[in-house]
Design a protein around this motif. Structure first.
Motif, PDB file in Angstrom:
ATOM      1  N   THR A 164       0.743  -1.075  -0.026  1.00 13.34           N
ATOM      2  CA  THR A 164      -0.083   0.054  -0.039  1.00 13.34           C
ATOM      3  C   THR A 164       0.955   1.410   0.015  1.00 13.34           C
ATOM      4  N   VAL A 165       0.651   2.206  -0.968  1.00 15.32           N
ATOM      5  CA  VAL A 165       1.082   3.503  -1.141  1.00 15.32           C
ATOM      6  C   VAL A 165       0.008   4.474  -0.154  1.00 15.32           C
ATOM      7  N   TYR A 166       0.666   5.217   0.754  1.00 14.31           N
ATOM      8  CA  TYR A 166      -0.194   6.330   1.591  1.00 14.31           C
ATOM      9  C   TYR A 166       0.305   7.685   1.157  1.00 14.31           C
ATOM     10  N   ILE A 167      -0.511   8.481   0.980  1.00 14.28           N
ATOM     11  CA  ILE A 167      -0.059   9.965   0.912  1.00 14.28           C
ATOM     12  C   ILE A 167      -0.766  10.961   1.652  1.00 14.28           C
ATOM     13  N   ARG A 185      -3.969   9.124   3.419  1.00 18.57           N
ATOM     14  CA  ARG A 185      -4.814   8.419   2.497  1.00 18.57           C
ATOM     15  C   ARG A 185      -4.200   7.328   1.825  1.00 18.57           C
ATOM     16  N   ARG A 186      -4.859   6.283   1.554  1.00 17.71           N
ATOM     17  CA  ARG A 186      -4.230   5.410   0.517  1.00 17.71           C
ATOM     18  C   ARG A 186      -4.495   5.965  -0.848  1.00 17.71           C
ATOM     19  N   SER A 187      -3.547   5.898  -1.572  1.00 18.32           N
ATOM     20  CA  SER A 187      -3.248   6.121  -2.969  1.00 18.32           C
ATOM     21  C   SER A 187      -3.278   5.163  -4.075  1.00 18.32           C
ATOM     22  N   ALA A 188      -2.582   4.074  -3.680  1.00 24.83           N
ATOM     23  CA  ALA A 188      -2.579   2.986  -4.520  1.00 24.83           C
ATOM     24  C   ALA A 188      -2.167   1.651  -3.936  1.00 24.83           C
ATOM     25  N   ILE A 189      -2.268   0.547  -4.275  1.00 20.35           N
ATOM     26  CA  ILE A 189      -1.650  -0.819  -3.874  1.00 20.35           C
ATOM     27  C   ILE A 189      -0.914  -1.548  -4.948  1.00 20.35           C
ATOM     28  N   PHE A 222      -0.449   7.856  -7.300  1.00 22.72           N
ATOM     29  CA  PHE A 222      -1.654   7.071  -7.813  1.00 22.72           C
ATOM     30  C   PHE A 222      -1.949   6.307  -8.680  1.00 22.72           C
ATOM     31  N   SER A 223      -1.003   5.874  -9.693  1.00 21.15           N
ATOM     32  CA  SER A 223      -0.961   4.623 -10.462  1.00 21.15           C
ATOM     33  C   SER A 223       0.402   4.443 -10.635  1.00 21.15           C
TER      34      SER A 223
END
Length: 717
Positions: free
Chosen positions: A133-136, A147-151, A190-191
């Motif tokens: 998970t990537v959080y921003i 907030r989670r931006s991507a997995i 985000f991607s």
């Protein structure tokens, strides 16, 4: 020999009654449950081809259609976004079958992945977790929040790097596996696109300029790019003695790597063709960071090493903690992070060190400077900002970084016509799992047997019963979160409608094949009278249907959604229907749990059984008639008592009367609301004064909904 006239009339009456019984058998629905022939007719309506199509679409074998879109449902994993596509697919089917589904939302336990990576660009902060998970967060916001931006599905993030120019890079590994990868994002996280994949986990990534970068990891693995990641060249691992490489830095136009045996490797330039090797200790170095060409820090074990001459010489200090991360902001500003959450800071180039407020961290901390007087650190599921402005103790703010994920149950009902507040639950769980080592449930958890079969059977039972008449309400439920701990069913069972009385719970989970080879279907329940009574009904129903599956009782029960009712509503009979030999299922919780491994003959037989059992518990009365129909009476002729049968398409005011041949009203049987469905009223041949009427011809008159129906009947005394 002649018989007396009275005896002859009675004999004729009995003969006619026998003939009527043969030609027009009594519907057992009048006795409180559907008749045997009705159950068989009902079960025969199971469309096995439609079930196979539904299961294939639900498990990603074929593309599914929802509204105007088509897509593959390759996973229904609890924490994946694709799961809600599957839920919408099921919702659309229920609507098509004439139902009005409602969604019951509940909070799943926060998904927490330990933070291994931290990176900053301007006022934007990114954190990377070991679950991909990537959080921003935006630090300039009044109340910053992550907030989670991507997995990055199937990957664990060990390092994040924002290259000059703005692109983000992630060094990754495969949990429980042996491969590694580099991902890139050009839209702020985000991607992401995988731009390199290798045989070994990658622990670190660094970029010297927008195009020149390096990633490194286990067994001396190191790869370099000169075109921003479009292509990568592998460096001979023998240059690093096949030693694990854990930290990297790209300052002043060349790369540095730190790893096992206390060695630091320095490239001659960004091409990283030639390397020099310096040993500064005998144990593993976990991280390295530089500010410009001269001032740098490396950490390993409980020691911190500082250089001011570009790595020619190093001074060391012991800090008493196992250090795993390092950061440098200026020749004087240095920081080190410990494995157990410790933070250390030096403002004099490493001569003196101060211990800062401890950061909770279960295995690794990532640190970086947010400015000359502030430090950011991450570990476990916390990110902490510490102000280094001389205050004692220093001011700090901690974010808890964890996804709040909502689960969603889908509920739709066939309302009972007699006692709608009494309910029977037919349920299954729609989430899936893949726990195979080296694979990720985010991308592949087809779950055909577990539990696409249960969901498909519930939908098929709902399709068949739509438009039917039942005494009690049938509540169809598709639960979420079963694989993570029965969360959906626990939420539902813990908040049951107190205005309703629940009769039974029939839970379908894994009904796609018999791995015991005996065509057995197992009924899992408690060793009590309530659950045993459901089992007895299932056994009897299987005998009525005469299909090939043989029920057997199973205790103790495996974990599935029926157990939530045991805990929350102990008096409610609740059982699981599960395939024989389920413990020997070789595809359980793997990417091989596909529709091609389902035994559709067995699956159809179990679905028929579940449908018939649910119908019996709900008091099935057949299909809803399209119009008012008077079916007459049985037996006819009769002597003492007869059953008058009629059908109503909806609840309406009814008058049912008996007239003689002169048109005189003899008896009023019903005057009030009735229906919908098939209705039977017993008449004992007495008039409104309670006297038996004489033998002869009489007429039934039914008035309902503006319709008038009549039928002739004969009384023979």
């Amino acid at each position: 020999m002649k018989l007396p006239v009275q005896i002859r009339e009675r004999s004729l009456t009995r003969l006619l009654a026998v003939l009527c019984a043969v030609l027009f058998p009594v519907n057992a629905a009048s006795q409180g449950e559907p008749g045997r022939c009705e159950l068989c007719d009902l079960a025969s309506r199971v469309d096995r081809q439609l079930m196979e199509e539904t299961l294939r679409e639900l498990s990603g074998a074929d593309s599914a259609s929802v509204k105007t879109e088509r897509f593959l449902i390759e996973t229904r994993y609890t924490y994946s976004d694709m799961k809600f596509n599957a839920l919408e697919y099921c919702r659309q089917k229920a609507i098509r079958y004439g139902y009005h589904p409602r969604i019951q939302s509940f909070q799943l336990p926060p998904r927490v992945g330990s933070l291994y990576a931290l990176e900053r660009g301007g006022d934007t902060l990114w954190a990377g977790a070991r679950d991909g998970t990537v959080y921003i967060a935006v630090l300039s916001e009044a109340k910053p929040v992550f907030r989670r931006s991507a997995i990055l599905a199937g990957r664990g993030i060990l390092d994040l790097e924002r290259a000059p120019g703005g692109a983000l890079y992630a060094a990754c590994y495969t949990p429980f596996g042996s491969s590694g990868a580099v991902y890139r994002s050009i839209d702020g996280g985000f991607s992401w696109e995988m731009i390199y994949q290798g045989d070994h986990p990658l622990h670190t990534v660094s970029f010297a300029d927008p195009l020149s970068g390096l990633a490194a990891g286990l067994y001396g693995t190191a790869v370099v790019t000169g075109d921003g990641g479009r292509s990568w060249n592998e460096i001979d691992p023998m240059l690093f003695g096949y030693r694990n490489l854990y930290g990297s830095d790209a300052s002043a136009g060349f790369f540095r790597l730190a790893g096992m045996s206390g060695r630091i490797y320095t490239s001659e330039g960004p091409e990283a063709v030639s390397w020099s090797d310096t040993s500064i200790c005998s144990y593993t170095l976990s991280d390295i960071a530089f500010a410009g060409p001269d001032y740098g820090i490396a950490v390993g074990d409980s020691s911190v090493f500082v250089t001011s001459d570009g790595g020619i010489s190093w001074n060391s200090a012991g800090l008493g903690s196992y250090l795993v991360s390092a950061a440098v902001s200026s020749p004087s500003g240095l920081a080190a992070g410990g494995r157990d959450g410790q933070l250390y800071f030096s403002s004099d180039g490493g001569i003196n060190w101060n211990s800062l407020p401890e950061l909770s961290g279960e295995s690794r901390a990532a640190i970086l400077f947010a400015g000359p007087d502030s430090l950011l650190a991450a570990g476990d599921h916390f990110v902490t900002l510490v102000e280094l402005d001389g205050a004692d103790p220093p001011e700090s703010f901690t974010w808890t970084v964890a996804d709040t994920v909502m689960g969603k149950n889908m509920i739709f009902s066939l309302k009972g016509s007699t006692e709608p507040e009494r309910k029977v639950i037919l349920c299954a769980h729609y989430d899936s799992q893949n726990s195979r080592i080296g694979e990720s449930p985010y991308g592949m958890a087809p779950g055909a047997d577990d539990n696409g079969t249960g969901v498909t059977a519930v939908l098929e039972c709902a399709r068949i019963l739509s438009g039917s008449i039942t005494d009690y309400t049938v509540e169809f439920i598709l639960f979420d979160g079963e694989e993570e701990g029965l969360y959906g069913s626990r939420h539902f069972a813990g908040a049951l409608d107190t205005a309703s009385t629940y009769q039974a719970v029939i839970n379908l989970d894994m009904i796609g094949a018999d791995y015991g080879g005996e065509r057995m279907v197992q009924i899992a329940g408690r060793e009590d009278a309530a659950d045993s009574s459901i089992y007895a009904t299932i056994v009897e129903t299987a005998s009525i249907l005469g299909n090939d599956v043989v029920p057997g009782y199973l205790t103790p029960s495996p974990a599935s959604d029926h157990r939530s009712f045991w805990e929350e509503v102990p008096d409610l009979p609740s059982v699981l229907i599960i395939e024989g030999g389920y413990r020997d299922n070789p595809y359980y919780h793997s990417s091989d749990d596909t529709a091609d491994h389902v035994d559709y003959g067995y699956f159809g037989d179990v679905a028929e059984l579940a449908l018939a059992v649910a119908a019996r518990y709900a008091g099935y009365r057949g299909e809803l008639p399209e119009r008012v129909v008077l079916r007459g009476n049985f037996p006819n002729p009769f002597s003492r008592i007869t059953a008058v049968r009629f059908e109503l398409p909806e609840k309406m005011d009814v008058k049912l009367s008996v007239f003689d041949v002169t048109g005189r009203k003899v008896a009023g049987l019903i005057d009030g609301p009735a229906g919908p469905g098939k209705i039977q009223y017993s008449w004992d041949g007495r008039n409104r004064f309670g006297r038996e009427v004489q033998s002869g011809v009489y007429f039934l008159l039914l008035e309902a909904g503006g319709c008038i129906e009549s039928a002739k009947m004969v009384i023979l005394r």
